[in-house]
Design a protein around this motif. Structure first.
Motif, PDB file in Angstrom:
ATOM      1  N   TRP A  51       0.828  -1.209   0.000  1.00 12.61           N
ATOM      2  CA  TRP A  51       0.000   0.000   0.000  1.00 12.61           C
ATOM      3  C   TRP A  51       0.863   1.260   0.000  1.00 12.61           C
ATOM      4  N   VAL A  54       1.498   1.997  -3.681  1.00 10.48           N
ATOM      5  CA  VAL A  54       0.338   2.642  -4.306  1.00 10.48           C
ATOM      6  C   VAL A  54       0.288   4.114  -3.896  1.00 10.48           C
ATOM      7  N   ALA A  55       0.523   4.373  -2.607  1.00  9.80           N
ATOM      8  CA  ALA A  55       0.497   5.752  -2.121  1.00  9.80           C
ATOM      9  C   ALA A  55       1.590   6.595  -2.762  1.00  9.80           C
ATOM     10  N   VAL A  58       0.686   7.846  -6.216  1.00  7.49           N
ATOM     11  CA  VAL A  58      -0.290   8.942  -6.224  1.00  7.49           C
ATOM     12  C   VAL A  58       0.303  10.218  -5.639  1.00  7.49           C
ATOM     13  N   GLU A 165      -7.417   0.391  -7.618  1.00  8.98           N
ATOM     14  CA  GLU A 165      -7.676   1.671  -8.288  1.00  8.98           C
ATOM     15  C   GLU A 165      -8.505   2.587  -7.392  1.00  8.98           C
ATOM     16  N   ALA A 168      -6.245   4.113  -4.860  1.00 10.77           N
ATOM     17  CA  ALA A 168      -5.456   5.215  -5.433  1.00 10.77           C
ATOM     18  C   ALA A 168      -6.295   6.483  -5.525  1.00 10.77           C
ATOM     19  N   ARG A 169      -7.542   6.363  -5.981  1.00 12.77           N
ATOM     20  CA  ARG A 169      -8.429   7.533  -6.073  1.00 12.77           C
ATOM     21  C   ARG A 169      -8.707   8.116  -4.689  1.00 12.77           C
ATOM     22  N   TYR A 186      -2.236  15.380  -7.602  1.00 18.56           N
ATOM     23  CA  TYR A 186      -2.574  14.079  -7.045  1.00 18.56           C
ATOM     24  C   TYR A 186      -3.591  13.348  -7.929  1.00 18.56           C
ATOM     25  N   ASN A 189      -1.787  12.041 -10.981  1.00 18.05           N
ATOM     26  CA  ASN A 189      -0.982  10.866 -10.630  1.00 18.05           C
ATOM     27  C   ASN A 189      -1.860   9.626 -10.500  1.00 18.05           C
ATOM     28  N   ALA A 190      -3.043   9.793  -9.914  1.00 27.07           N
ATOM     29  CA  ALA A 190      -3.970   8.662  -9.802  1.00 27.07           C
ATOM     30  C   ALA A 190      -4.415   8.197 -11.185  1.00 27.07           C
ATOM     31  N   PHE A 193      -1.561   6.177 -12.614  1.00 28.10           N
ATOM     32  CA  PHE A 193      -1.503   4.867 -11.959  1.00 28.10           C
ATOM     33  C   PHE A 193      -2.603   3.957 -12.503  1.00 28.10           C
ATOM     34  N   SER A 194      -3.784   4.517 -12.710  1.00 24.78           N
ATOM     35  CA  SER A 194      -4.892   3.747 -13.263  1.00 24.78           C
ATOM     36  C   SER A 194      -4.556   3.200 -14.646  1.00 24.78           C
TER      37      SER A 194
END
Length: 324
Positions: A51, A54-55, A58, A165, A168-169, A186, A189-190, A193-194
């Protein structure tokens, strides 16, 4: 693998002790509170390096992201947070964790709820509230994982890409609350990542197109959602995987049935959690290798020098290669 009753009791006691320990630790802290070490920039603490990765994707390089568990050999189910861990969690602007009883030590410290300026993202809550809400997740021909806190639902949701996902959002939204000036960054970036997650989904979609319904076996149901996305059938006896996950001995009958699946090549691959192997699972691996059944290795935390996308891409591709 799950939190056993004895470990659950120990964790509860540890959580109480840590709350007292943190009271003393916080008195001498100069961290500036939930705003981060300098009082104005958000900082994120994640339960595991999964996690945290993932952070990081983002948040970008200007936000400090740390993980409590970052060693591949660590077991989040039974992890006991130290007073230092408790202080890090409580001082964080944003806490990101799995939930569902998987990393219970976080709930023991922060209570699992946003409090004041501190915000949390619980992946399992997003899973239950998202596209999978109300679904009954089956294991082979029987409903599996009855021993989990959430009925038949599997808590290893970092293998469920739609949930990742959503996480991330949610991180982007929380950071926007903490740092409105950089909200657009941010969000962008999400989005990026998506798009990277979509490349992993493309692999599982290709597996589903070519191998839907193909039987495979697992030593435990860690990668349940990966197999679900690939539309593969987990033929492993539920009694076997549940026993391995609960750190108890599988019955001789379930061991024999699982070994037979491998020896007779009734499954096309063995999905093997290398972080929780024991005598029984090692025997299954040897049986698979002896029968020329491909072994697909999975883990519960990130390997060194890999981020989330690299990790998931590698596992999905390994599964594809095994079935190819």
């Amino acid at each position: 693998m799950r939190l056993t009753p004895s470990l659950r009791a120990v964790t509860a006691v540890v959580g109480t002790t840590l709350a007292a320990a943190f009271t003393l630790t916080a008195c001498g802290s100069d961290s500036g509170g939930p705003g981060g070490s300098n009082g104005d920039q958000p900082n994120i603490v994640a339960s595991t390096n999964v996690w945290a990765s993932v952070a990081e994707a983002v948040a970008g390089p200007d936000v400090t992201v740390t993980s409590i568990i970052d060693e591949p050999s660590a077991d989040p189910h039974s992890y006991e947070a130290s007073p230092t861990d408790a202080a890090e969690l409580t001082d964080a602007s944003l806490v990101v964790y799995n939930g569902g009883g998987y990393d219970q030590f976080v709930d023991d410290v922060v209570g699992g709820e946003s409090s004041g300026d501190q915000l949390t993202v619980n992946a399992f809550d997003l899973f239950e509230g998202g596209a999978h809400a109300g679904e009954s997740h089956e294991h082979g021909s029987e409903a599996g994982h009855e021993g989990h806190d959430h009925g038949s639902v599997n808590e290893h949701v970092w293998y469920d890409l739609p949930t990742v996902e959503q996480v991330a959002r949610a991180i982007a939204d929380k950071l926007a609350q903490l740092d409105p000036d950089n909200a657009e960054k941010y969000s962008a970036n999400a989005d990026e990542f998506s798009s990277q997650l979509a490349s992993v989904t493309a692999i599982t979609d290709a597996i589903a197109a070519a191998h839907a319904g193909t039987p495979v076996a697992q030593t435990e149901p860690t990668a349940h959602y990966l197999l679900e996305a690939a539309q593969l059938t987990d033929a492993t006896p539920a009694e076997f995987t549940e026993a391995v996950e609960n750190e108890t001995d599988p019955s001789p009958a379930s061991i024999a049935k699982t070994r037979e699946l491998l020896q007779n090549k009734q499954v096309q691959a063995l999905v093997y959690n290398v972080q929780t192997e024991d005598r029984v699972t090692q025997d299954m691996r040897k049986t698979a290798e002896g029968a020329s059944v491909p072994v697909v290795e999975v883990t519960e935390t990130l390997p060194e020098d890999e981020d989330y996308i690299q990790w998931q891409t590698g596992i999905a591709q390994s599964l594809s290669d095994a079935l190819g």
